[in-house]
Design a protein around this motif. Structure first.
Motif, PDB file in Angstrom:
ATOM      1  N   VAL A  77      -2.709   2.015  -8.006  1.00 50.09           N
ATOM      2  CA  VAL A  77      -2.081   1.069  -7.078  1.00 50.09           C
ATOM      3  C   VAL A  77      -2.986  -0.125  -6.810  1.00 50.09           C
ATOM      4  O   VAL A  77      -4.165   0.026  -6.493  1.00 50.09           O
ATOM      5  CB  VAL A  77      -1.705   1.773  -5.753  1.00 50.09           C
ATOM      6  N   GLU A  78      -2.402  -1.311  -6.914  1.00 46.95           N
ATOM      7  CA  GLU A  78      -3.134  -2.550  -6.643  1.00 46.95           C
ATOM      8  C   GLU A  78      -3.019  -2.943  -5.183  1.00 46.95           C
ATOM      9  O   GLU A  78      -3.977  -3.451  -4.586  1.00 46.95           O
ATOM     10  CB  GLU A  78      -2.562  -3.660  -7.530  1.00 46.95           C
ATOM     11  N   ALA A  79      -1.825  -2.721  -4.578  1.00 41.29           N
ATOM     12  CA  ALA A  79      -1.637  -3.109  -3.172  1.00 41.29           C
ATOM     13  C   ALA A  79      -0.541  -2.275  -2.531  1.00 41.29           C
ATOM     14  O   ALA A  79       0.448  -1.904  -3.183  1.00 41.29           O
ATOM     15  CB  ALA A  79      -1.289  -4.586  -3.080  1.00 41.29           C
ATOM     16  N   LEU A  80      -0.720  -1.973  -1.231  1.00 38.72           N
ATOM     17  CA  LEU A  80       0.273  -1.301  -0.395  1.00 38.72           C
ATOM     18  C   LEU A  80       0.561  -2.210   0.783  1.00 38.72           C
ATOM     19  O   LEU A  80      -0.367  -2.618   1.490  1.00 38.72           O
ATOM     20  CB  LEU A  80      -0.255   0.048   0.106  1.00 38.72           C
ATOM     21  N   GLU A  81       1.819  -2.538   1.004  1.00 32.71           N
ATOM     22  CA  GLU A  81       2.158  -3.503   2.054  1.00 32.71           C
ATOM     23  C   GLU A  81       3.305  -2.980   2.901  1.00 32.71           C
ATOM     24  O   GLU A  81       4.258  -2.399   2.380  1.00 32.71           O
ATOM     25  CB  GLU A  81       2.557  -4.841   1.414  1.00 32.71           C
ATOM     26  N   ILE A  82       3.232  -3.227   4.219  1.00 36.23           N
ATOM     27  CA  ILE A  82       4.319  -2.885   5.129  1.00 36.23           C
ATOM     28  C   ILE A  82       5.257  -4.085   5.213  1.00 36.23           C
ATOM     29  O   ILE A  82       4.810  -5.233   5.345  1.00 36.23           O
ATOM     30  CB  ILE A  82       3.791  -2.540   6.531  1.00 36.23           C
ATOM     31  N   ALA A  83       6.540  -3.814   5.129  1.00 37.48           N
ATOM     32  CA  ALA A  83       7.527  -4.891   5.201  1.00 37.48           C
ATOM     33  C   ALA A  83       8.657  -4.488   6.130  1.00 37.48           C
ATOM     34  O   ALA A  83       8.995  -3.311   6.249  1.00 37.48           O
ATOM     35  CB  ALA A  83       8.083  -5.201   3.807  1.00 37.48           C
ATOM     36  N   GLY A  84       9.245  -5.496   6.789  1.00 39.69           N
ATOM     37  CA  GLY A  84      10.412  -5.249   7.635  1.00 39.69           C
ATOM     38  C   GLY A  84      10.154  -4.199   8.702  1.00 39.69           C
ATOM     39  O   GLY A  84       9.070  -4.150   9.304  1.00 39.69           O
ATOM     40  N   PRO A  85      11.145  -3.318   8.942  1.00 38.90           N
ATOM     41  CA  PRO A  85      11.017  -2.339  10.021  1.00 38.90           C
ATOM     42  C   PRO A  85      10.110  -1.163   9.690  1.00 38.90           C
ATOM     43  O   PRO A  85       9.880  -0.311  10.546  1.00 38.90           O
ATOM     44  CB  PRO A  85      12.458  -1.854  10.202  1.00 38.90           C
ATOM     45  N   GLY A  86       9.595  -1.082   8.471  1.00 40.75           N
ATOM     46  CA  GLY A  86       8.727   0.040   8.117  1.00 40.75           C
ATOM     47  C   GLY A  86       8.755   0.408   6.650  1.00 40.75           C
ATOM     48  O   GLY A  86       8.296   1.504   6.275  1.00 40.75           O
ATOM     49  N   PHE A  87       9.298  -0.464   5.805  1.00 41.99           N
ATOM     50  CA  PHE A  87       9.222  -0.239   4.354  1.00 41.99           C
ATOM     51  C   PHE A  87       7.763  -0.292   3.921  1.00 41.99           C
ATOM     52  O   PHE A  87       6.960  -1.044   4.481  1.00 41.99           O
ATOM     53  CB  PHE A  87       9.976  -1.332   3.582  1.00 41.99           C
ATOM     54  N   ILE A  88       7.448   0.477   2.890  1.00 42.05           N
ATOM     55  CA  ILE A  88       6.149   0.333   2.240  1.00 42.05           C
ATOM     56  C   ILE A  88       6.416  -0.122   0.810  1.00 42.05           C
ATOM     57  O   ILE A  88       7.062   0.581   0.030  1.00 42.05           O
ATOM     58  CB  ILE A  88       5.357   1.657   2.233  1.00 42.05           C
ATOM     59  N   ASN A  89       5.953  -1.317   0.483  1.00 40.88           N
ATOM     60  CA  ASN A  89       6.082  -1.828  -0.877  1.00 40.88           C
ATOM     61  C   ASN A  89       4.797  -1.548  -1.638  1.00 40.88           C
ATOM     62  O   ASN A  89       3.694  -1.753  -1.119  1.00 40.88           O
ATOM     63  CB  ASN A  89       6.368  -3.327  -0.871  1.00 40.88           C
ATOM     64  N   ILE A  90       4.933  -1.087  -2.857  1.00 40.24           N
ATOM     65  CA  ILE A  90       3.788  -0.673  -3.667  1.00 40.24           C
ATOM     66  C   ILE A  90       3.722  -1.534  -4.920  1.00 40.24           C
ATOM     67  O   ILE A  90       4.693  -1.614  -5.678  1.00 40.24           O
ATOM     68  CB  ILE A  90       3.913   0.815  -4.055  1.00 40.24           C
ATOM     69  N   ARG A  91       2.572  -2.172  -5.101  1.00 41.87           N
ATOM     70  CA  ARG A  91       2.355  -2.990  -6.297  1.00 41.87           C
ATOM     71  C   ARG A  91       1.365  -2.252  -7.194  1.00 41.87           C
ATOM     72  O   ARG A  91       0.269  -1.899  -6.767  1.00 41.87           O
ATOM     73  CB  ARG A  91       1.811  -4.359  -5.903  1.00 41.87           C
ATOM     74  N   LEU A  92       1.778  -1.977  -8.427  1.00 38.27           N
ATOM     75  CA  LEU A  92       0.953  -1.188  -9.333  1.00 38.27           C
ATOM     76  C   LEU A  92      -0.029  -2.055 -10.110  1.00 38.27           C
ATOM     77  O   LEU A  92       0.205  -3.242 -10.336  1.00 38.27           O
ATOM     78  CB  LEU A  92       1.843  -0.436 -10.326  1.00 38.27           C
ATOM     79  N   ARG A  93      -1.111  -1.426 -10.545  1.00 36.98           N
ATOM     80  CA  ARG A  93      -2.050  -2.097 -11.432  1.00 36.98           C
ATOM     81  C   ARG A  93      -1.403  -2.240 -12.824  1.00 36.98           C
ATOM     82  O   ARG A  93      -0.532  -1.449 -13.198  1.00 36.98           O
ATOM     83  CB  ARG A  93      -3.342  -1.278 -11.567  1.00 36.98           C
ATOM     84  N   PRO A  94      -1.809  -3.234 -13.587  1.00 37.87           N
ATOM     85  CA  PRO A  94      -1.253  -3.396 -14.937  1.00 37.87           C
ATOM     86  C   PRO A  94      -1.335  -2.132 -15.784  1.00 37.87           C
ATOM     87  O   PRO A  94      -0.404  -1.812 -16.537  1.00 37.87           O
ATOM     88  CB  PRO A  94      -2.104  -4.527 -15.532  1.00 37.87           C
ATOM     89  N   ALA A  95      -2.423  -1.372 -15.661  1.00 31.71           N
ATOM     90  CA  ALA A  95      -2.590  -0.163 -16.483  1.00 31.71           C
ATOM     91  C   ALA A  95      -1.486   0.862 -16.222  1.00 31.71           C
ATOM     92  O   ALA A  95      -1.094   1.607 -17.129  1.00 31.71           O
ATOM     93  CB  ALA A  95      -3.958   0.460 -16.219  1.00 31.71           C
ATOM     94  N   ALA A  96      -0.977   0.892 -14.985  1.00 37.75           N
ATOM     95  CA  ALA A  96       0.084   1.842 -14.661  1.00 37.75           C
ATOM     96  C   ALA A  96       1.361   1.507 -15.416  1.00 37.75           C
ATOM     97  O   ALA A  96       2.107   2.389 -15.837  1.00 37.75           O
ATOM     98  CB  ALA A  96       0.341   1.837 -13.154  1.00 37.75           C
ATOM     99  N   ARG A  97       1.618   0.226 -15.570  1.00 38.44           N
ATOM    100  CA  ARG A  97       2.820  -0.179 -16.294  1.00 38.44           C
ATOM    101  C   ARG A  97       2.625  -0.068 -17.801  1.00 38.44           C
ATOM    102  O   ARG A  97       3.544   0.264 -18.543  1.00 38.44           O
ATOM    103  CB  ARG A  97       3.175  -1.623 -15.940  1.00 38.44           C
TER     104      ARG A  97
END
Length: 561
Positions: A77-97
């Motif tokens: 995981v490259e980044a974990l972000e809270i959005a809106g009322p409580g979503f967690i958005n996950i951005r993967l590292r290039p190697a994961a893809r």
């Protein structure tokens, strides 16, 4: 991305157990509605908010902290972000893809395939009575049924393909009488030609072969004509064998095979119909009224009770269906799927009611049904309704001869079964992006062309691609293509679970679109040898998944077009 996602799911499960011990929540990821929001999304914090009596954004923060301590998250995981009322958005590292490329190349034709599950499924489809050539509706059944079988096989099921038909009854009697009339020199339009007779040219073909004392062989029968115009029973048996042979030729041309042909007449000769009726009577689920025997089908949700045995002693048509499905159950099939026309909708409730009333252990809602609507054929901007060969409808053979097997199969699966479909012959012949099967097959051929050029001009070795360094695959179009590849196994599983082979056609168009966008954006054969090898690995993986998905639909993957 597939392996990374599996490891991240396990990490999410551990993190949930840490911040909310005992909470009844399954770890799961969703796809963000917008690609800019990341690669994965998690709604667990919002699901936990009410039972935990906490603010969802506060829970999301705690969950992120627990996740960041997990090795899988640190790795992928490259980044974990809270959005809106409580979503967690996950951005993967290039190697994961990027890892999906190596996985596809390692697994090849097995990519997306699940391990054997030890369960048996029967798919019954086409099931055309041998009274004439297969029509386009039978073609839609053939395409749907065969693709369903391939989907189930991909998910580890032991698959059995069955074709059920009636070799007796009113329609077969009409076939025999029509052939006999032709043998005696009558033809449609003559004063003595029966109004109910079949008018297609194929009836004359049967009569000619019978008079020539030909021997016809189908997958399930063989018969030799006597040449006697008064031998009505011989004419009947010959005509059935002749048309079964014709159907076999059509199905082979369409790339469809069956494991077993089941005769409706065998349900009577084997005593299975009488046995099924006896079970229903013994169970107290029948009653007599007006000289007829009725099934209490309203006990099982039907809108009214149904006649089983008429006052003249004959059985209504759903009774042998009940007997047939009891026998399917007795043969040990965990799952049964019937692919039929939408005109069979009214039989579902009464067949299921009969199976429940029989008391043989069949679960509620068994069997499953896929009901399809009919196909309208357009050619030259006008609807085509009549085939000279059939006399009253467009045949499957007509469509294949006008276009191709690949086009017919892809087109007939490209819409949900319960939607009406217009088969545009002119569109199926176009060699451009408007034609969906051309669009998908051209993506595969285009990849093959690039790989050949790489080998010829740069001395590329396809065998080396399995170990190529993929770190350079970081362009947006490359990420988009790799994300599509990673979706394939889950798409297959959902399509099988939902009895939805059209999902495979949708996926193929999306995958082809992602490739064509990549082709337009990147010069594949520029740069260092390592950069080229990474791109070639991605292309080879894409070609493999295109082949795998096309094979599910029974469509070829040409290397040149």
């Amino acid at each position: 991305m597939i392996q990374a996602k599996e490891q991240l799911l396990a990490a999410l499960g551990d993190a949930l157990a840490e911040i909310a011990p005992g909470a009844a929540i399954e770890p799961a990821f969703e796809s963000p509605k917008q690609a800019a929001h990341g690669d994965l999304a998690c709604t667990a914090a919002m699901q936990l908010a009410r039972p935990q009596k906490k603010n969802p954004r506060e829970l999301a923060g705690a969950l992120i902290a627990a996740l960041q301590a997990r090795p899988a998250v640190q790795q992928w995981v490259e980044a974990l972000e809270i959005a809106g009322p409580g979503f967690i958005n996950i951005r993967l590292r290039p190697a994961a893809r990027q890892q999906v490329v190596a996985q596809v190349l390692a697994e090849g034709a097995g990519f997306g395939q699940a391990a054997a599950n030890g369960r048996k499924v029967m798919v019954e489809f086409v099931s055309a009575n041998p009274t004439g050539p297969l029509h386009v509706g039978h073609g839609r059944q053939g395409a749907l049924g065969d693709a369903l079988c391939n989907l189930f096989a991909s998910q580890g099921w032991q698959v059995h393909r069955e074709f059920y038909y009636n070799d007796a009854g009113v329609q077969i009697a009409t076939l025999a009488n029509s052939t006999q009339c032709r043998l005696k020199g009558l033809k449609p339009g003559d004063a003595a030609w029966p109004e109910s007779a079949y008018n297609g040219d194929y009836i004359q073909d049967i009569a000619d072969a019978f008079m020539a004392r030909a021997t016809v062989q189908a997958d399930d029968r063989e018969f030799t004509g006597s040449g006697d115009p008064d031998d009505l029973d011989g004419i009947r048996q010959f005509a059935v064998a002749y048309l079964r042979h014709e159907q076999d030729l059509d199905l082979r041309a369409f790339g469809v095979r069956f494991d077993h042909y089941y005769l409706e007449s065998s349900l009577y000769t084997s005593g299975r119909v009488e046995e099924a009726v006896a079970k229903l009577v013994a169970a107290g689920k029948t009653f007599e009224e007006g000289g007829a025997l009725w099934l209490r089908s309203t006990d099982y949700g039907d809108d009214k009770d149904r006649v089983m045995r008429k006052s003249d002693g004959g059985y209504t048509y759903f009774v042998p269906d009940v007997a047939y499905h009891v026998h399917k159950w007795q043969r040990g099939f965990d799952k049964v799927v019937n692919v039929q026309g939408s005109d069979h909708h009214g039989t579902i409730a009464r067949v299921r009611a009969g199976l429940q009333a029989a008391g043989v252990g069949i679960p509620t809602g068994w069997p499953d049904y896929v009901l399809h609507k009919m196909v309208t054929v357009m050619k030259g901007g006008e609807e085509v309704k009549i085939s000279k060969r059939a006399g009253s409808y467009v045949t499957l053979r007509d469509l294949i001869e006008w276009t191709s097997r690949d086009a017919v199969r892809f087109f007939l699966i490209s819409r949900k079964a319960d939607t009406e479909f217009v088969f545009d012959v002119d569109l199926a012949l176009k060699a451009n992006d408007e034609n969906p099967v051309f669009y998908v097959q051209y993506a595969h051929a285009r990849i093959c062309s690039v790989l050949e050029k790489w080998k010829a001009e740069h001395g590329g070795d396809p065998a080396s691609l399995a170990t190529a360094d993929l770190a350079g695959l970081d362009a947006p179009t490359e990420f988009a293509l790799m994300n599509r590849l990673a979706e394939y196994p889950e798409m297959l599983a959902r399509a099988a679970e939902g009895l939805a082979p059209h999902d495979v056609a949708f996926y193929l168009r999306d995958l082809a679109s992602a490739y064509h966008s990549y082709y337009a954006a990147v010069r594949f054969l520029d740069g260092s040898a390592a950069a080229m090898a990474a791109r070639m690995a991605l292309l080879q993986a894409t070609a493999q998944v295109l082949r795998n998905a096309l094979a599910v639909l029974g469509v070829s993957a040409p290397e040149r077009m």
